[in-house]
Design a protein around this motif. Structure first.
Motif, PDB file in Angstrom:
ATOM      1  N   TRP A 121       1.056  -1.387  -0.266  1.00 53.45           N
ATOM      2  CA  TRP A 121      -0.041   0.148   0.261  1.00 53.45           C
ATOM      3  C   TRP A 121       0.974   1.333   0.098  1.00 53.45           C
ATOM      4  O   TRP A 121       1.909   1.281   0.776  1.00 53.45           O
ATOM      5  N   TRP A 122       0.395   2.116  -0.754  1.00 53.08           N
ATOM      6  CA  TRP A 122       1.170   3.364  -1.039  1.00 53.08           C
ATOM      7  C   TRP A 122       0.586   4.632  -0.581  1.00 53.08           C
ATOM      8  O   TRP A 122      -0.596   4.965  -0.854  1.00 53.08           O
ATOM      9  N   VAL A 123       1.198   5.341   0.374  1.00 52.41           N
ATOM     10  CA  VAL A 123       0.536   6.904   0.836  1.00 52.41           C
ATOM     11  C   VAL A 123       1.427   7.684  -0.043  1.00 52.41           C
ATOM     12  O   VAL A 123       2.715   7.810   0.099  1.00 52.41           O
ATOM     13  N   SER A 162       6.067  10.696  -2.786  1.00 52.24           N
ATOM     14  CA  SER A 162       5.823   9.522  -1.771  1.00 52.24           C
ATOM     15  C   SER A 162       5.957   9.705  -0.447  1.00 52.24           C
ATOM     16  O   SER A 162       6.670  10.529  -0.191  1.00 52.24           O
ATOM     17  N   LEU A 163       5.006   9.110   0.384  1.00 50.68           N
ATOM     18  CA  LEU A 163       4.824   9.278   1.746  1.00 50.68           C
ATOM     19  C   LEU A 163       5.158   8.119   2.508  1.00 50.68           C
ATOM     20  O   LEU A 163       5.212   8.321   3.775  1.00 50.68           O
ATOM     21  N   GLY A 164       5.286   7.064   1.937  1.00 51.52           N
ATOM     22  CA  GLY A 164       5.532   5.865   2.549  1.00 51.52           C
ATOM     23  C   GLY A 164       4.887   4.640   1.991  1.00 51.52           C
ATOM     24  O   GLY A 164       3.690   5.072   1.282  1.00 51.52           O
ATOM     25  N   ILE A 165       5.316   3.520   1.947  1.00 52.71           N
ATOM     26  CA  ILE A 165       4.972   2.127   1.298  1.00 52.71           C
ATOM     27  C   ILE A 165       4.954   1.236   2.527  1.00 52.71           C
ATOM     28  O   ILE A 165       5.735   1.211   3.251  1.00 52.71           O
ATOM     29  N   GLY A 171      -1.209  -0.149   7.980  1.00 52.44           N
ATOM     30  CA  GLY A 171      -0.085   0.396   8.325  1.00 52.44           C
ATOM     31  C   GLY A 171      -0.289   1.837   7.455  1.00 52.44           C
ATOM     32  O   GLY A 171      -0.036   2.789   7.711  1.00 52.44           O
ATOM     33  N   GLY A 172      -0.903   1.706   6.245  1.00 52.11           N
ATOM     34  CA  GLY A 172      -1.119   2.802   5.366  1.00 52.11           C
ATOM     35  C   GLY A 172      -2.037   3.807   5.974  1.00 52.11           C
ATOM     36  O   GLY A 172      -1.975   4.885   5.881  1.00 52.11           O
ATOM     37  N   ARG A 173      -3.085   3.210   6.490  1.00 55.15           N
ATOM     38  CA  ARG A 173      -4.131   3.977   7.084  1.00 55.15           C
ATOM     39  C   ARG A 173      -3.613   4.992   8.156  1.00 55.15           C
ATOM     40  O   ARG A 173      -3.970   6.155   8.479  1.00 55.15           O
ATOM     41  N   GLU A 174      -2.742   4.270   9.166  1.00 58.66           N
ATOM     42  CA  GLU A 174      -2.281   4.712  10.414  1.00 58.66           C
ATOM     43  C   GLU A 174      -1.294   5.911   9.941  1.00 58.66           C
ATOM     44  O   GLU A 174      -1.311   7.177  10.554  1.00 58.66           O
ATOM     45  N   ARG A 175      -0.469   5.701   8.827  1.00 59.36           N
ATOM     46  CA  ARG A 175       0.480   6.820   8.261  1.00 59.36           C
ATOM     47  C   ARG A 175      -0.411   8.044   7.718  1.00 59.36           C
ATOM     48  O   ARG A 175      -0.076   9.123   7.723  1.00 59.36           O
ATOM     49  N   LEU A 176      -1.576   7.608   6.936  1.00 64.99           N
ATOM     50  CA  LEU A 176      -2.484   8.795   6.420  1.00 64.99           C
ATOM     51  C   LEU A 176      -3.024   9.704   7.585  1.00 64.99           C
ATOM     52  O   LEU A 176      -3.090  10.922   7.440  1.00 64.99           O
ATOM     53  N   ALA A 177      -3.559   8.712   8.703  1.00 57.67           N
ATOM     54  CA  ALA A 177      -4.045   9.488   9.794  1.00 57.67           C
ATOM     55  C   ALA A 177      -3.185  10.445  10.540  1.00 57.67           C
ATOM     56  O   ALA A 177      -3.420  11.596  10.750  1.00 57.67           O
ATOM     57  N   LYS A 188      -3.051  10.524  -0.419  1.00 55.51           N
ATOM     58  CA  LYS A 188      -3.814   9.434  -0.523  1.00 55.51           C
ATOM     59  C   LYS A 188      -3.368   8.202  -0.487  1.00 55.51           C
ATOM     60  O   LYS A 188      -2.254   7.999  -0.310  1.00 55.51           O
ATOM     61  N   LEU A 189      -4.102   6.982   0.054  1.00 58.38           N
ATOM     62  CA  LEU A 189      -3.774   5.583   0.316  1.00 58.38           C
ATOM     63  C   LEU A 189      -4.288   4.957  -0.821  1.00 58.38           C
ATOM     64  O   LEU A 189      -5.779   4.866  -0.816  1.00 58.38           O
ATOM     65  N   VAL A 190      -3.419   4.286  -1.572  1.00 55.34           N
ATOM     66  CA  VAL A 190      -3.847   3.171  -2.519  1.00 55.34           C
ATOM     67  C   VAL A 190      -3.010   2.062  -2.727  1.00 55.34           C
ATOM     68  O   VAL A 190      -1.794   2.033  -2.083  1.00 55.34           O
ATOM     69  N   PRO A 191      -3.239   0.798  -3.153  1.00 54.91           N
ATOM     70  CA  PRO A 191      -2.603  -0.087  -3.482  1.00 54.91           C
ATOM     71  C   PRO A 191      -1.340   0.481  -4.243  1.00 54.91           C
ATOM     72  O   PRO A 191      -1.437   1.131  -5.133  1.00 54.91           O
ATOM     73  N   ARG A 192      -0.472  -0.194  -3.889  1.00 56.66           N
ATOM     74  CA  ARG A 192       0.967   0.138  -4.604  1.00 56.66           C
ATOM     75  C   ARG A 192       0.939  -0.066  -5.984  1.00 56.66           C
ATOM     76  O   ARG A 192       0.412  -1.332  -6.409  1.00 56.66           O
ATOM     77  N   PRO A 193       1.109   0.686  -7.029  1.00 55.27           N
ATOM     78  CA  PRO A 193       1.044   0.167  -8.385  1.00 55.27           C
ATOM     79  C   PRO A 193       2.232  -0.685  -8.893  1.00 55.27           C
ATOM     80  O   PRO A 193       3.143  -0.773  -8.272  1.00 55.27           O
ATOM     81  N   ASP A 194       1.804  -1.407 -10.043  1.00 60.86           N
ATOM     82  CA  ASP A 194       2.935  -2.227 -10.551  1.00 60.86           C
ATOM     83  C   ASP A 194       4.064  -1.416 -11.016  1.00 60.86           C
ATOM     84  O   ASP A 194       4.045  -0.207 -10.862  1.00 60.86           O
TER      85      ASP A 194
END
Length: 230
Positions: A121-123, A162-165, A171-177, A188-194
């Motif tokens: 997951w990518w923030v 990029s703000l974190g993988i 873990g991604g939601r905690e970073r976003l909060a 934004k929090l999204v699945p990490r792109p290919d």
């Protein structure tokens, strides 16, 4: 004297006969009394052992017609929700879709996933218009006290920040909060792109808004129209 007595007796007899109907009528007194008691036309003589005829049925009073309520027409089933999809959409185009939804179609649900295999997951802050805009955004993050970031320099997500993988969505939601608490609103929090950054996109919402949504998407992405979900 005898003649007078005879006449008196005769007069009484005549008066009695007249008053009782024995004389002065077309039939005997007994006929008159019988005629007053029964209806001769209804009498039927039957042989021994024969069943008496059934009494004439009294015609039934017809029941008043009651108007039946009109049958209700079956309710038409609700229209199925519309679902539009892109199998592989570049990150910049995916962000345009997101802006269309947030700008006037909040009743649609937007789902994103990597076009290939997800690796976490990518923030991030979505790609900005150019490097200058990305650098300016980086300075704003620094002013808010955010130091753990980098500007993507190449690839499909160029000029994103990029703000974190993270390996898990939690873990991604905690970073976003945490970032939102510091004042960062565009992350934004999204699945990490290919490796190509392409994303699968699905939009689901009310069918009666389909035409308006398609018109807005055609303006934002004129060369990549969506397809109906498989």
């Amino acid at each position: 004297m005898k003649l007078l007595v005879f006449l008196l007796v005769l007069g009484n007899l005549l008066f009695y006969a007249f008053s009782t109907g024995l004389i002065g009528t077309s039939g005997g007194g007994e006929e008159v009394r019988v005629g007053q008691q029964i209806n001769p036309e209804s009498i039927r003589i039957v042989a021994r052992g024969e069943a008496p005829p059934p009494a004439a049925a009294t015609p039934a009073t017809p029941e008043p017609e009651v108007e039946k309520p009109a049958e209700a027409l079956p309710a038409s089933p609700e229209a199925a929700p519309v679902c539009l999809a892109w199998a592989a959409l570049a990150p910049v185009a995916a962000e345009r879709v997101a802006r269309v939804v947030s700008g006037g179609f909040a009743d649609f649900k937007l789902e994103r996933r990597p076009a290939g295999e997800s690796t976490g997951w990518w923030v991030h802050i979505p790609p900005l218009a150019n490097k200058a805009a990305a650098d300016k955004k980086a300075q704003e993050l620094k002013a808010l006290g955010v130091s753990d970031y980098f500007v993507v320099q190449e690839g499909a997500t160029r000029n994103a920040i990029s703000l974190g993988i993270f390996s898990s969505e939690k873990g991604g939601r905690e970073r976003l909060a945490e970032l939102q608490a510091q004042g960062v609103r565009s992350a934004k929090l999204v699945p990490r792109p290919d490796k190509d950054g392409n994303q699968q996109i699905e939009l689901r919402g009310p069918a009666d808004r389909r035409a308006a949504l398609l018109a807005a998407l055609a303006e934002a992405l004129p060369k990549t129209p969506p397809q109906d979900c498989p």
